[in-house]
Design a protein around this motif. Structure first.
Motif, PDB file in Angstrom:
ATOM      1  N   SER A  14      15.935 -30.183  30.091  1.00 41.95           N
ATOM      2  CA  SER A  14      17.009 -31.118  29.761  1.00 41.95           C
ATOM      3  C   SER A  14      16.420 -32.400  29.199  1.00 41.95           C
ATOM      4  CB  SER A  14      17.843 -31.441  31.006  1.00 41.95           C
ATOM      5  OG  SER A  14      18.408 -30.266  31.559  1.00 41.95           O
ATOM      6  N   VAL A  29      20.951 -36.901  17.210  1.00 43.46           N
ATOM      7  CA  VAL A  29      21.623 -36.681  18.492  1.00 43.46           C
ATOM      8  C   VAL A  29      22.310 -37.955  18.938  1.00 43.46           C
ATOM      9  CG1 VAL A  29      20.066 -34.863  19.278  1.00 43.46           C
ATOM     10  CG2 VAL A  29      19.507 -37.241  19.757  1.00 43.46           C
ATOM     11  N   ARG A  35      20.626 -32.769  25.763  1.00 48.82           N
ATOM     12  CA  ARG A  35      20.360 -31.502  25.100  1.00 48.82           C
ATOM     13  C   ARG A  35      19.619 -30.616  26.089  1.00 48.82           C
ATOM     14  NH1 ARG A  35      23.792 -32.989  22.668  1.00 48.82           N
ATOM     15  NH2 ARG A  35      24.048 -33.486  20.462  1.00 48.82           N
ATOM     16  N   TYR A  63      15.929 -28.611  17.930  1.00 52.22           N
ATOM     17  CA  TYR A  63      17.311 -29.028  17.659  1.00 52.22           C
ATOM     18  C   TYR A  63      17.463 -29.468  16.198  1.00 52.22           C
ATOM     19  CZ  TYR A  63      21.959 -30.901  18.437  1.00 52.22           C
ATOM     20  OH  TYR A  63      23.318 -31.130  18.367  1.00 52.22           O
ATOM     21  N   PHE A 197      19.115 -23.010  22.911  1.00 58.12           N
ATOM     22  CA  PHE A 197      19.918 -24.070  23.498  1.00 58.12           C
ATOM     23  C   PHE A 197      21.141 -23.478  24.184  1.00 58.12           C
ATOM     24  CE2 PHE A 197      17.561 -26.483  20.330  1.00 58.12           C
ATOM     25  CZ  PHE A 197      17.203 -27.610  21.056  1.00 58.12           C
ATOM     26  N   SER A 201      25.122 -27.429  24.290  1.00 57.70           N
ATOM     27  CA  SER A 201      24.230 -28.275  23.503  1.00 57.70           C
ATOM     28  C   SER A 201      24.232 -27.881  22.035  1.00 57.70           C
ATOM     29  CB  SER A 201      22.798 -28.192  24.045  1.00 57.70           C
ATOM     30  OG  SER A 201      22.711 -28.762  25.333  1.00 57.70           O
TER      31      SER A 201
END
Length: 228
Positions: A14, A29, A35, A63, A197, A201
């Motif tokens: 996390s 983000v 995330r 990501y 993910f 997320s």
């Protein structure tokens, strides 16, 4: 003891972002949303804390790929908190001397690098990745354009990290799936994991992730905490 008889070791990583330091990725983000990424151990050797902690920046790197589709896989500096929690492990009642099977997992005898799904997920398809052998010439790994090769330091030693694209078929790339493999300076595999993910997320990403099960929830309380 073979890997087929065991559930895969699984961790939940996390990332809580306070600020992305590089302005090029400042909009990647939201600071108010964490995330969370699942890491599944593909080998029969227990993951070390050092290797798990080394994946703190990898969360944003992957990501970025999910959001943009870019295969640059940049190292993105941030200020925030990183947590890691073990979800499942097959190693609780296994003697240390038996924690590494002599048969590599996953197998690499297929030209495309066939990957076994986690134990207990027989309804899931097998995955394909570039071949990542137990001992490799790093120049060969770098020559495969499906691999992104980076260098880092873990426990004071140089490590080569290979981020590999995952495919459903030879020509069909999967979204929200990555294989990450670390090699030592002499080319030996140190770690190989499958990353994805959580749906919560991934849903904010511009590229939609394929439908997938989301049976993992963040444990409470989070046991491991340190500031980047």
């Amino acid at each position: 003891m073979t890997s087929a008889n065991l559930d895969r070791e699984m961790h939940l990583l996390s990332l809580f972002i306070e600020r992305v330091k590089d302005q090029r990725y400042a909009e990647l983000v939201s600071p108010t949303i964490s995330r969370q990424m699942v890491v599944i151990n593909l080998r029969n050797r227990q993951l070390t804390n050092s290797h798990l902690d080394s994946m703190s920046h990898l969360v944003l790197t992957l990501y970025h790929n999910l959001v943009t589709g870019s295969k640059d896989f940049p190292h993105i500096l941030f200020k925030g908190l990183f947590h890691r929690d073990q979800v499942t492990t097959p190693f609780v009642h296994v003697r240390l001397s038996q924690r590494e099977n002599t048969t590599p997992s996953p197998p690499t005898d297929s030209p495309a690098g066939m990957m076994l799904p986690p134990a207990g997920s027989s309804s899931h398809p097998r995955f394909l990745t570039p071949v990542l052998p137990e001992k490799a010439a790093l120049a060969v790994l770098k020559a495969d354009r499906r691999n992104c090769v980076r260098t880092l330091t873990v426990d004071g030693l140089p490590v080569t990290r290979v981020i590999s694209t995952v495919y459903r078929t030879v020509d069909t790339e999967m979204t929200n799936r990555w294989r990450v493999t670390d090699y030592s300076a002499d080319g030996r595999v140190l770690m190989s994991v499958l990353c994805r993910f959580l749906k919560t997320s991934a849903k904010g990403a511009k590229r939609k992730a394929p439908e997938e099960e989301n049976s993992i929830r963040s444990p409470t309380p989070l046991r491991k905490r340190f500031r980047i």
